[in-house]
Write an enzyme that holds these catalytic residues in place. Structure first.
Site: not given
Ligand code: NOJ
Ligand code: NOJ
Length: 565
Positions: A125, A180, A183-184, A408
């Protein structure tokens, strides 16, 4: 017309959003089976995407909404109080869970997500994510402040160790690289820095209330440093916040809009230093952000430039097709409503050269200046801006199914809900936007009157406060071309960045030493490194870090360390 459809939608969606949010929280939430008490499920979706996990960020933001609601309501709902205590307890347990980011003292607090039974998620992750501990601290501090106001000191004291762990993590590690909020991108990130700054400010104030004298300064010093660093994200040429220092994108990102609403402090007016919603920088940034989605989503076609459109995470986004997000579009409305509340409270609005393009959307010939609330210009601008804000609510409303469920995202070509269904954070974002629409503002957190010091070039310099001296000494054999440096968790040691590490002197070789001025009475960590001046290579001393508490103001100390092989 948009405004009435916004009102209708708010009436309808408000109760559904509250129900949807609570359904995703264990142990009793109807969509959260298997989740431990107080655990927020990001979404009940188990595939494409699988969101049946608990993210520290989502959970903290969701519980901030619950805590704010609980403490502001006149009729206290006991079951919410139980849920908040469950949340606090679950987070205390999660802090203890060893995970791929580390353990409780070695960085594990930065782990982004856990299984909903409180075990570690072991898959690969984007980790660590350093906003989580800061956001959790903010939520828990908000609750603890209420406890203290209501004479429940003992309960407040039981929550303090959990909060302190997060604050110490933030104080020590805020300037380290992390992923960030999306998550990237692994770099520094505006949202993360701003959340860290807020947590440290509130943490210093709470440390004071609880008589934790030694921590007040430590947190304030790092808060000053973080606030200083926060200024550096501003892109002067293009007048918006570059949300990530890495990533190779434009940097135009909902990251910055979310920052503005989640660090809103109504007593801080329109201060740009903390990027308040009505600050000239935040408004200019908002226009750049919104405009970046006008041409890339088919559902945004045919709107004029002062009409609301659907917005997403960032224009380059391709995740699940790269679509509008409910929480991003709500955030735009929320920033605008909060601005209107502040202008109303102060009886005027100001237009600077930075915010001029934002205001010109609503009145093309408007000029920079101060407009009192009894002027025609103020009237015109604020009513247009309110309609603009309502428009963002109405857009989300248009793409919300009849049962009120908020996924989302919704598809950029036909507006159909997509990606994770019933996203808890989507519900929370609806709730806070609706409160802002009704003029209900969050409580202050200490942003009022904050200042930064600048040097003669106008660059921000952090105020380190009272200092003391340390002589660092370490024995190390080296070869020609190698030099020993020290780096660590404080600015004086380069915030763990080898490029800003401090060189030691080999005058009593093989002893290397250096005298460094550091903030007085703070705890920090450090390591020695060897840099090879020929190859430029960096070799780090082995774990664990050295930990030290500096002496009080004006004193000096000598530390003789053994190199960790
Ligand atoms: C999953 C993350 O949750 C999401 O934020 C990200 O955009 C995608 N992975 C793609 O990297
Ligand atoms: C993906 C988002 O990018 C991230 O911010 C969020 O924490 C997770 N999904 C869970 O909702």
């Amino acid at each position: 017309m948009l405004s009435s459809s916004a009102n209708d939608y708010i009436q309808r969606e408000g109760p559904l959003a509250r129900t949807g949010l609570l359904a995703n929280i264990g142990p009793k939430g109807s969509q959260a089976s298997g989740a431990k008490p107080g655990i927020v499920v990001a979404s009940p979706s188990t595939s494409n995407p699988d969101y049946l996990y608990s993210w520290t960020r989502d959970s903290a933001l969701v519980f901030k909404t619950i805590v704010d609601h609980y403490i502001s309501s006149s009729h206290k709902n006991v079951s919410l109080r139980v849920l908040i205590d469950d949340y606090a307890h679950a987070q205390t347990q999660l802090q203890e869970v060893d995970n791929p980011s580390g353990n409780i003292t070695t960085g594990g607090l930065g782990e982004p997500k856990f299984n909903i039974d409180l075990t570690a998620f072991e898959g690969s992750w984007g980790r660590p994510q350093r906003d989580g501990p800061a956001l959790r601290a903010i939520t828990l501090i908000t609750y603890v402040n209420w406890l203290l106001d209501n004479s429940n000191t003992s309960h407040a004291n039981t929550l303090w160790p959990t909060i302190q762990l997060d604050l110490d993590y933030v104080a020590n590690d805020w300037n380290k690289t992390g992923f960030d909020l999306w998550e990237e991108v692994s770099s520094s990130s505006f949202w993360t820095t701003a959340s860290q700054h807020r947590a440290l400010r509130q943490g210093a104030a709470l440390a004071k209330s609880l008589g934790k004298e030694d921590l007040i300064e430590k947190y304030n010093i790092q808060a000053d440093n973080a606030l200083c660093f926060l200024q550096s994200y501003w892109n002067h040429e293009a007048s918006y916040v570059t949300s990530n220092t890495g990533g190779g994108r434009s940097g135009i990102d909902a990251n910055s809009v979310l920052t503005s609403i989640h660090t809103f402090d109504p007593s801080a007016g329109c201060d740009a230093i903390t990027f308040q919603p009505c600050s000239d920088k935040a408004l200019s940034n908002l226009k750049v952000y919104v405009d970046s989605f006008r041409s890339i989503y088919a559902i945004n076609q045919g709107f004029t430039e002062n009409e609301a459109v659907a917005t997403g995470r960032y224009p380059e986004d391709v995740y699940m097709g790269g679509n509008p997000w409910y929480l991003a579009t709500f955030a735009v409305a929320e920033q605008l409503y909060e601005s209107l509340s502040v202008w109303d409270a102060q009886g005027s609005l100001q237009i600077t050269s930075i915010s001029l393009p934002f205001f010109q959307q609503f009145s093309s010939d408007v000029q920079t200046g101060d407009y009192k609330s009894n002027t025609e210009t103020y009237d015109k601008l604020t009513s247009e801006i309110r309609a603009f804000a309502d428009g963002f609510i109405a857009i989300n409303g248009r793409y919300t199914p009849d049962n009120g469920s908020l996924a989302e995202q919704y598809r950029k070509d036909d507006g159909k809900p997509t990606s994770a269904r019933d996203l808890t954070w989507s519900y929370a974002s609806a709730i806070t936007a609706f409160l802002a629409h009704d003029g209900i503002v969050a409580s202050p957190w200490g942003a009022q009157g904050l200042q930064i010091q600048t040097d003669s070039d106008g660059h921000c310099i952090a105020n380190p406060g009272p200092m003391s001296e340390i002589v660092f000494k370490v024995e190390k054999d080296t070869v020609y071309g190698e030099n020993v440096f020290i780096t660590g968790s404080i600015g004086q040691l380069g915030n763990w960045d080898p490029a800003h590490a401090v060189k030691l002197d080999p005058k009593s070789y093989p002893y290397w030493s250096v005298e460094i001025e550091v903030p007085a009475s703070i705890s920090f960590s450090y390591k020695y490194i060897i840099q090879n001046q020929n190859s430029g290579s960096v070799a780090w001393e082995n774990d664990p870090n050295h930990d030290l508490q500096s002496s009080s103001e004006g004193k000096s100390m000598v530390v003789t360390d053994t190199w960790h092989n």
